[in-house]
Scaffold this motif. Structure first.
Motif, PDB file in Angstrom:
ATOM      1  N   GLU A   3       0.819  -1.211   0.000  1.00  0.00           N
ATOM      2  CA  GLU A   3       0.000   0.000   0.000  1.00  0.00           C
ATOM      3  C   GLU A   3       0.859   1.269   0.000  1.00  0.00           C
ATOM      4  N   TYR A   4       2.113   1.139   0.418  1.00  0.00           N
ATOM      5  CA  TYR A   4       2.977   2.307   0.540  1.00  0.00           C
ATOM      6  C   TYR A   4       4.203   2.252  -0.360  1.00  0.00           C
ATOM      7  N   GLU A   5       4.385   1.163  -1.069  1.00  0.00           N
ATOM      8  CA  GLU A   5       5.565   1.024  -1.913  1.00  0.00           C
ATOM      9  C   GLU A   5       5.548   2.025  -3.065  1.00  0.00           C
ATOM     10  N   SER A   6       6.736   2.391  -3.492  1.00  0.00           N
ATOM     11  CA  SER A   6       6.900   3.367  -4.564  1.00  0.00           C
ATOM     12  C   SER A   6       7.957   2.878  -5.546  1.00  0.00           C
ATOM     13  N   ASP A   7       7.810   3.287  -6.802  1.00  0.00           N
ATOM     14  CA  ASP A   7       8.813   2.952  -7.819  1.00  0.00           C
ATOM     15  C   ASP A   7      10.121   3.697  -7.575  1.00  0.00           C
ATOM     16  N   GLU A   8      10.086   4.666  -6.656  1.00  0.00           N
ATOM     17  CA  GLU A   8      11.251   5.524  -6.425  1.00  0.00           C
ATOM     18  C   GLU A   8      12.307   4.884  -5.523  1.00  0.00           C
ATOM     19  N   GLY A   9      11.997   3.741  -4.886  1.00  0.00           N
ATOM     20  CA  GLY A   9      12.991   3.152  -3.994  1.00  0.00           C
ATOM     21  C   GLY A   9      12.438   1.998  -3.194  1.00  0.00           C
ATOM     22  N   VAL A  10      13.083   1.735  -2.075  1.00  0.00           N
ATOM     23  CA  VAL A  10      12.722   0.623  -1.192  1.00  0.00           C
ATOM     24  C   VAL A  10      11.880   1.163  -0.042  1.00  0.00           C
ATOM     25  N   THR A  11      10.804   0.446   0.292  1.00  0.00           N
ATOM     26  CA  THR A  11       9.905   0.872   1.366  1.00  0.00           C
ATOM     27  C   THR A  11       9.866  -0.184   2.466  1.00  0.00           C
ATOM     28  N   PHE A  12       9.905   0.258   3.722  1.00  0.00           N
ATOM     29  CA  PHE A  12       9.810  -0.673   4.846  1.00  0.00           C
ATOM     30  C   PHE A  12       9.202   0.044   6.044  1.00  0.00           C
ATOM     31  N   THR A  28      12.913   9.526   0.322  1.00  0.00           N
ATOM     32  CA  THR A  28      12.011  10.292  -0.536  1.00  0.00           C
ATOM     33  C   THR A  28      10.609  10.446   0.033  1.00  0.00           C
ATOM     34  N   ARG A  29      10.235   9.516   0.952  1.00  0.00           N
ATOM     35  CA  ARG A  29       8.888   9.636   1.514  1.00  0.00           C
ATOM     36  C   ARG A  29       8.825   8.983   2.892  1.00  0.00           C
ATOM     37  N   VAL A  30       8.103   9.660   3.793  1.00  0.00           N
ATOM     38  CA  VAL A  30       7.825   9.127   5.122  1.00  0.00           C
ATOM     39  C   VAL A  30       6.320   9.222   5.328  1.00  0.00           C
ATOM     40  N   TYR A  31       5.684   8.078   5.497  1.00  0.00           N
ATOM     41  CA  TYR A  31       4.223   8.029   5.627  1.00  0.00           C
ATOM     42  C   TYR A  31       3.886   7.556   7.042  1.00  0.00           C
ATOM     43  N   VAL A  32       3.293   8.433   7.846  1.00  0.00           N
ATOM     44  CA  VAL A  32       2.925   8.083   9.217  1.00  0.00           C
ATOM     45  C   VAL A  32       1.670   7.216   9.192  1.00  0.00           C
ATOM     46  N   ILE A  33       1.739   6.061   9.859  1.00  0.00           N
ATOM     47  CA  ILE A  33       0.626   5.117   9.864  1.00  0.00           C
ATOM     48  C   ILE A  33      -0.096   5.103  11.205  1.00  0.00           C
ATOM     49  N   ASP A  34       0.668   5.168  12.277  1.00  0.00           N
ATOM     50  CA  ASP A  34       0.100   5.021  13.621  1.00  0.00           C
ATOM     51  C   ASP A  34       1.072   5.657  14.614  1.00  0.00           C
ATOM     52  N   HIS A  35       0.742   5.574  15.886  1.00  0.00           N
ATOM     53  CA  HIS A  35       1.612   6.135  16.925  1.00  0.00           C
ATOM     54  C   HIS A  35       1.477   5.309  18.190  1.00  0.00           C
ATOM     55  N   ASN A  47       0.919  12.534   6.846  1.00  0.00           N
ATOM     56  CA  ASN A  47       0.317  11.980   8.058  1.00  0.00           C
ATOM     57  C   ASN A  47      -0.628  10.838   7.697  1.00  0.00           C
ATOM     58  N   ALA A  48      -1.300  10.289   8.696  1.00  0.00           N
ATOM     59  CA  ALA A  48      -2.152   9.121   8.476  1.00  0.00           C
ATOM     60  C   ALA A  48      -3.323   9.407   7.537  1.00  0.00           C
ATOM     61  N   ASP A  49      -3.669  10.685   7.370  1.00  0.00           N
ATOM     62  CA  ASP A  49      -4.753  11.066   6.458  1.00  0.00           C
ATOM     63  C   ASP A  49      -4.240  11.395   5.060  1.00  0.00           C
ATOM     64  N   GLY A  50      -2.927  11.221   4.848  1.00  0.00           N
ATOM     65  CA  GLY A  50      -2.356  11.513   3.545  1.00  0.00           C
ATOM     66  C   GLY A  50      -2.081  12.986   3.315  1.00  0.00           C
ATOM     67  N   GLU A  51      -2.122  13.786   4.382  1.00  0.00           N
ATOM     68  CA  GLU A  51      -1.868  15.219   4.268  1.00  0.00           C
ATOM     69  C   GLU A  51      -0.380  15.505   4.440  1.00  0.00           C
TER      70      GLU A  51
END
Length: 239
Positions: A32-41, A123-130, A86-90
């Motif tokens: 759901e969060y992977e990107s063609d720009e690199g490795v996501t974990f 390139t990207r940091v997506y907050v999922i939870d806390h 953030n978790a809302d995609g903002e």
């Protein structure tokens, strides 16, 4: 045989697409969060900062559900055009990231073999939870990572945070509850307020316990041993 193989393949695809649950912390499938720009974990934010050249970075702990190359402590340097959501995609800024944020992090640069590991070009940091304490996320932390706080001092700060207790009171009874992801037995303690002697109320494998037989109008202190550490102490008066 072909029909059986097809069924097995479908089942495998379904399992692969399922989210990872860590005793209440649900991680969606990484796709759901992977990107063609690199490795996501997946990782836990330990601290943030800005380097001498003005670029932001985050100190993180990669979870044990990641592949072997993305488990443990890392410093991830931001690219010029890093996107933080953030978790809302903002869109948010590095100042909005907090210790305890669970994120899906994508980087496209080199991974330097140091300790902690150095990841370049985030390139990207997506907050999922806390989460607020280590106990809430301990089942996702790779074995041995808790011993390396000397490399990232803020890691020790997070590990030392006491679990919070929720407390409710009724006639002669106090109910305690807490968040934790470790699969363990908890020891519950109590004492009269002002006394220095803690008494064992009992043990439980659940995250909630009722303490009976308390005298109404008397103030008591309570704490729970969680992951080898005492929780915060709460005070309540039975009524």
């Amino acid at each position: 045989m072909k029909k059986l193989l097809a069924i097995l393949l479908s089942a495998l695809m379904l399992v692969t697409a399922m989210s990872v649950s860590a005793f209440g912390v649900d991680l969606p499938d990484i796709s759901e969060y992977e990107s063609d720009e690199g490795v996501t974990f997946y990782a836990l934010i330990i601290s943030t900062g800005t380097s001498k050249n003005g670029k932001g970075f985050v100190n993180i702990c990669g979870f044990n559900v990641n592949d072997i190359n993305h488990r443990g402590l890392y410093t991830a340097s931001f690219s010029e055009d890093v996107e933080i959501l953030n978790a809302d995609g903002e869109v948010i800024t590095i100042d909005d990231l907090k210790q305890g944020d669970i994120v899906a992090l994508t980087y496209s640069g080199e991974a330097l073999d140091l300790y902690p590991g150095q990841l370049l070009g985030t390139t990207r940091v997506y907050v999922i939870d806390h989460v607020d304490t280590f106990g809430e996320i301990s089942s996702l932390i790779p074995y041995g990572c808790v011993d390396y706080g000397e490399y990232i001092p803020a890691w020790n700060d997070f590990l030392a945070k006491q679990a919070e207790l929720d407390c409710s009171v009724s006639d002669g009874k106090v109910t305690l509850s807490w968040k934790d992801t470790s699969d363990e037995t908890y020891t519950v303690y109590y004492k009269r307020s002002g006394s220095s002697e803690w008494l064992v109320a009992g043990t439980t494998s659940k995250h909630k316990v009722n303490i009976h037989g308390l005298k109404n109008g008397i103030s008591y202190d309570f704490k729970v041993e969680i992951s080898g550490e005492d929780s915060e102490t709460v005070t309540a008066t039975a009524r």
